[in-house]
Design a protein around this motif. Structure first.
Motif, PDB file in Angstrom:
ATOM      1  N   GLY A 132       0.783  -1.229   0.000  1.00 52.78           N
ATOM      2  CA  GLY A 132       0.000   0.000   0.000  1.00 52.78           C
ATOM      3  C   GLY A 132       0.810   1.272   0.000  1.00 52.78           C
ATOM      4  N   ASP A 133       2.139   1.182   0.148  1.00 51.80           N
ATOM      5  CA  ASP A 133       2.970   2.385   0.115  1.00 51.80           C
ATOM      6  C   ASP A 133       2.859   3.059  -1.250  1.00 51.80           C
ATOM      7  N   VAL A 134       2.832   4.404  -1.238  1.00 49.02           N
ATOM      8  CA  VAL A 134       2.706   5.205  -2.455  1.00 49.02           C
ATOM      9  C   VAL A 134       4.042   5.876  -2.753  1.00 49.02           C
ATOM     10  N   GLU A 135       4.537   5.720  -3.981  1.00 54.49           N
ATOM     11  CA  GLU A 135       5.808   6.312  -4.384  1.00 54.49           C
ATOM     12  C   GLU A 135       5.625   7.130  -5.663  1.00 54.49           C
ATOM     13  N   PHE A 136       6.378   8.238  -5.744  1.00 54.83           N
ATOM     14  CA  PHE A 136       6.405   9.057  -6.951  1.00 54.83           C
ATOM     15  C   PHE A 136       7.823   9.037  -7.510  1.00 54.83           C
ATOM     16  N   HIS A 137       7.945   8.830  -8.826  1.00 53.22           N
ATOM     17  CA  HIS A 137       9.261   8.767  -9.457  1.00 53.22           C
ATOM     18  C   HIS A 137       9.271   9.653 -10.700  1.00 53.22           C
ATOM     19  N   ASN A 138      10.324  10.438 -10.829  1.00 58.86           N
ATOM     20  CA  ASN A 138      10.458  11.291 -12.005  1.00 58.86           C
ATOM     21  C   ASN A 138      11.881  11.196 -12.536  1.00 58.86           C
ATOM     22  N   ALA A 139      12.050  11.603 -13.771  1.00 57.23           N
ATOM     23  CA  ALA A 139      13.365  11.686 -14.394  1.00 57.23           C
ATOM     24  C   ALA A 139      13.458  13.039 -15.093  1.00 57.23           C
ATOM     25  N   LYS A 140      14.637  13.624 -15.037  1.00 57.51           N
ATOM     26  CA  LYS A 140      14.831  14.965 -15.598  1.00 57.51           C
ATOM     27  C   LYS A 140      14.548  14.974 -17.095  1.00 57.51           C
ATOM     28  N   GLY A 141      13.875  16.024 -17.558  1.00 59.96           N
ATOM     29  CA  GLY A 141      13.614  16.160 -18.983  1.00 59.96           C
ATOM     30  C   GLY A 141      12.613  17.263 -19.256  1.00 59.96           C
ATOM     31  N   ASN A 142      12.834  17.999 -20.348  1.00 62.14           N
ATOM     32  CA  ASN A 142      11.921  19.073 -20.735  1.00 62.14           C
ATOM     33  C   ASN A 142      10.815  18.547 -21.642  1.00 62.14           C
ATOM     34  N   LEU A 143       9.726  19.294 -21.702  1.00 59.83           N
ATOM     35  CA  LEU A 143       8.649  18.950 -22.631  1.00 59.83           C
ATOM     36  C   LEU A 143       9.149  19.027 -24.062  1.00 59.83           C
ATOM     37  N   ILE A 144       8.405  18.426 -24.974  1.00 56.55           N
ATOM     38  CA  ILE A 144       8.837  18.323 -26.367  1.00 56.55           C
ATOM     39  C   ILE A 144       8.279  19.482 -27.181  1.00 56.55           C
ATOM     40  N   TYR A 145       9.203  20.350 -27.598  1.00 59.24           N
ATOM     41  CA  TYR A 145       8.868  21.561 -28.364  1.00 59.24           C
ATOM     42  C   TYR A 145      10.077  21.869 -29.234  1.00 59.24           C
ATOM     43  N   ASP A 146       9.840  22.314 -30.446  1.00 62.18           N
ATOM     44  CA  ASP A 146      10.937  22.497 -31.398  1.00 62.18           C
ATOM     45  C   ASP A 146      12.089  23.325 -30.837  1.00 62.18           C
ATOM     46  N   ALA A 147      11.772  24.406 -30.144  1.00 62.18           N
ATOM     47  CA  ALA A 147      12.808  25.355 -29.727  1.00 62.18           C
ATOM     48  C   ALA A 147      13.437  25.027 -28.378  1.00 62.18           C
ATOM     49  N   LEU A 148      13.085  23.873 -27.792  1.00 60.94           N
ATOM     50  CA  LEU A 148      13.528  23.563 -26.434  1.00 60.94           C
ATOM     51  C   LEU A 148      14.339  22.269 -26.421  1.00 60.94           C
ATOM     52  N   PRO A 149      15.556  22.292 -25.855  1.00 62.43           N
ATOM     53  CA  PRO A 149      16.321  21.037 -25.746  1.00 62.43           C
ATOM     54  C   PRO A 149      15.673  20.098 -24.748  1.00 62.43           C
ATOM     55  N   LEU A 150      15.802  18.786 -24.976  1.00 60.33           N
ATOM     56  CA  LEU A 150      15.134  17.816 -24.114  1.00 60.33           C
ATOM     57  C   LEU A 150      15.853  17.618 -22.776  1.00 60.33           C
ATOM     58  N   ASN A 151      17.179  17.504 -22.810  1.00 61.11           N
ATOM     59  CA  ASN A 151      17.969  17.286 -21.587  1.00 61.11           C
ATOM     60  C   ASN A 151      17.418  16.108 -20.773  1.00 61.11           C
ATOM     61  N   LEU A 152      17.261  14.971 -21.429  1.00 59.42           N
ATOM     62  CA  LEU A 152      16.616  13.824 -20.797  1.00 59.42           C
ATOM     63  C   LEU A 152      17.591  12.980 -19.988  1.00 59.42           C
ATOM     64  N   GLU A 153      17.046  12.241 -19.043  1.00 62.95           N
ATOM     65  CA  GLU A 153      17.774  11.184 -18.370  1.00 62.95           C
ATOM     66  C   GLU A 153      16.854   9.962 -18.276  1.00 62.95           C
TER      67      GLU A 153
END
Length: 244
Positions: A132-153
């Motif tokens: 029942g434990d609740v966890e949130f997980h994210n990874a670095k990254g920008n939204l997808i738009y022509d003028a914006l670098p993704l910088n994903l992990e």
């Protein structure tokens, strides 16, 4: 347009290690949310994709259709979710107009339970553990738009028997009640509010099947907002993992 968009939603692959369900409700009958699921039997791999295109109606839906056409990269880069998102962005370059979209790709090894994922500006992955434990997980990254670098992990999470994975769009967490308060208040250090939202999630998910979870979350948002018509597209994609 609505029939075309709904026809592109995935048929859920069946296997002994996972149970998967989704719920898709567009704000205006058609919308900018989209999901995809595939099973690679040779690699024992389940792939999950979810995205949220800015705006609503036919323009957002058309962008979703173009994203669907780019998802071949999603099925051939199973060892690198960041690379898959980079190739999707490259294929969409010059085709989005003023739109942008957030997206998340996750690959689950159904034998080991290892989940790798990458997140382009999309809401956190939610894990409901078997206790029942609740966890949130994210990874670095920008939204997808022509003028914006993704910088994903890319990141990895270990799933165990009866753990639940939830992918969703912000139509869930950013639903507003009549006082204008979002269901999940972002960037909030108020431990009481964090505990309230975690308890809300646990109530709607713990002990339920993926199909039941999708419906519980949908009905929970209706109850929270007090409205039958959503303020945004609502999409959830839920997977339950079985280690044996």
């Amino acid at each position: 347009a609505r029939k075309i968009l709904y026809s592109l939603l995935p048929r859920i692959p069946k296997n002994e290690r996972t149970e998967i369900a989704f719920k898709y409700v567009a704000m205006k009958g058609i919308g900018g949310d989209f999901i995809d699921v595939f099973l690679n039997k040779e690699l024992n791999m389940i792939g999950l994709f979810i995205c949220d295109v800015s705006g609503h109606g036919i323009p957002a839906a058309l962008t979703s259709v173009m994203i669907k056409q780019s998802l071949s990269f999603f099925q051939i880069n199973t060892d690198n979710p960041s690379k898959a998102l980079e190739l999707i962005k490259k294929n969409m370059s010059g085709k989005m107009g003023n739109h942008f979209f957030t997206a998340c790709i996750a690959y689950l090894d159904i034998i080991t339970g290892e989940l790798s994922f990458s997140n382009a500006g999309h809401p956190d992955i939610i894990i409901i553990r078997s206790n029942g434990d609740v966890e949130f997980h994210n990874a670095k990254g920008n939204l997808i738009y022509d003028a914006l670098p993704l910088n994903l992990e890319s990141k990895k999470i270990q799933l165990f028997n009866n753990d639940i994975l939830i992918l969703y769009t912000d139509g869930l967490t950013e639903a507003h009640n009549k006082d204008g308060k979002m269901l999940q208040v972002l960037n909030n250090n108020d431990l009481e509010e964090i505990a309230w939202f975690n308890a809300w999630l646990k109530e709607k998910t713990y002990g339920f099947s993926p199909s039941e979870i999708c419906n519980n979350l949908y009905n929970g948002v209706i109850e929270y907002t007090g409205e039958k018509d959503f303020q945004d597209d609502f999409t959830t994609l839920v997977l339950k993992y079985k280690s044996s």
